[in-house]
Write an enzyme that holds these catalytic residues in place. Structure first.
Site, PDB file in Angstrom:
ATOM      1  N   THR A  33      38.782  -9.742  19.795  1.00  0.00           N
ATOM      2  CA  THR A  33      40.092 -10.226  19.342  1.00  0.00           C
ATOM      3  C   THR A  33      40.361  -9.775  17.909  1.00  0.00           C
ATOM      4  O   THR A  33      41.506  -9.520  17.549  1.00  0.00           O
ATOM      5  CB  THR A  33      40.202 -11.772  19.423  1.00  0.00           C
ATOM      6  OG1 THR A  33      39.134 -12.350  18.686  1.00  0.00           O
ATOM      7  CG2 THR A  33      40.154 -12.257  20.847  1.00  0.00           C
ATOM      8  N   HIS A 108      31.145  -5.579  33.532  1.00  0.00           N
ATOM      9  CA  HIS A 108      32.460  -5.436  34.162  1.00  0.00           C
ATOM     10  C   HIS A 108      32.998  -4.011  34.070  1.00  0.00           C
ATOM     11  O   HIS A 108      34.179  -3.766  34.282  1.00  0.00           O
ATOM     12  CB  HIS A 108      33.458  -6.429  33.547  1.00  0.00           C
ATOM     13  CG  HIS A 108      33.067  -7.868  33.778  1.00  0.00           C
ATOM     14  ND1 HIS A 108      33.602  -8.910  33.077  1.00  0.00           N
ATOM     15  CD2 HIS A 108      32.189  -8.418  34.645  1.00  0.00           C
ATOM     16  CE1 HIS A 108      33.061 -10.044  33.493  1.00  0.00           C
ATOM     17  NE2 HIS A 108      32.201  -9.767  34.438  1.00  0.00           N
TER      18      HIS A 108
END
Ligand code: ZN
Length: 237
Positions: A33, A108
């Site tokens: 972030t 992922h």
């Protein structure tokens, strides 16, 4: 203004890293972030915005650059302290920051990579249509979508190193997606110290040995700075 409590936590973490012989770091979207990428469950996360009916920006992951959190993890590698890094992120920022592919499992996948459907051999996505040089199989984007199986080799490596860790540091993950969230459990069962650095709650907060709800880049950068002092023989903070 930094609190005394945070300083003490950073001192503790630096000492634990200094003492550790098998450090494994586990990262989630929260570490990115500070590079301008959205996380999922944070105050401005993708699912938080979706739940509130707010628009979701299309992000260009390829333009994002590693931040001080990523760079601190690279320093842990360069100081020979990091044994293995497990990430749920697909943003390629760990490899971009200089992490060696040999010590990284991307559970992922990675937006810049393709994976062979048959043998899981992974290559950079150059746009060329080629077959797998190892088995002749077809390449598909390596990013794992919901409901799709995780890459078995990366998953096996992640378990292997989690089981061996004596210090397991979770960075920016809410630890709710399985089997990724299984790693801290495995580490704990094998006697590792568990540290969580995350701005938000996790199901492991109660059992963590150290919990730091502060900005990741700041915490990791200061921890590595203190670790360098300890490695140089400076015992007092
Ligand atoms: Zn193949």
């Amino acid at each position: 203004m930094e609190s005394t409590e945070l300083k003490q936590k950073i001192e503790t973490l630096a000492r634990w890293i200094f003492e550790s012989s098998y450090l494994v770091v586990f990262t989630g979207a929260g570490i990115s972030t500070e590079s301008g990428l959205p996380d999922f469950r944070g105050p401005d996360g993708l699912w938080t915005r979706k739940a509130r009916g707010l628009p979701i920006e299309q992000m260009d992951f390829s333009k994002a650059t590693p931040n001080s959190g990523h760079m601190a993890i690279v320093e842990l590698q360069n100081l020979q302290k990091l044994k293995f890094l497990i990430s749920q992120n697909v943003d390629n920022l760990h490899l971009k920051s200089g992490i060696s592919p040999e010590i990284l499992a991307e559970l992922h996948g990675n937006i810049t990579k393709l994976r062979c459907e048959q043998c899981e051999f992974t290559i950079d996505n150059t746009g060329d249509e080629i077959r797998c040089p190892l088995c002749g199989g077809a390449f598909k984007p390596s990013v794992v979508n919901f409901g799709q199986p995780l890459p078995q080799k990366d998953l096996a490596k992640a378990y292997h190193h989690s089981e061996r860790s004596d210090l397991f540091i979770v960075v920016g993950s809410s630890l709710v997606v399985y089997p990724a969230a299984d790693m801290p459990r495995v580490a704990l069962e094998n006697g590792a110290r568990l540290v969580i650095i995350n701005q938000g709650k996790t199901p492991f907060d109660e059992v963590a040995h150290l919990l730091i709800n502060e900005k990741i880049g700041l915490v990791l950068a200061q921890t590595v700075a203190r670790l360098r002092e300890l490695l140089a023989g400076k015992k007092k903070a």
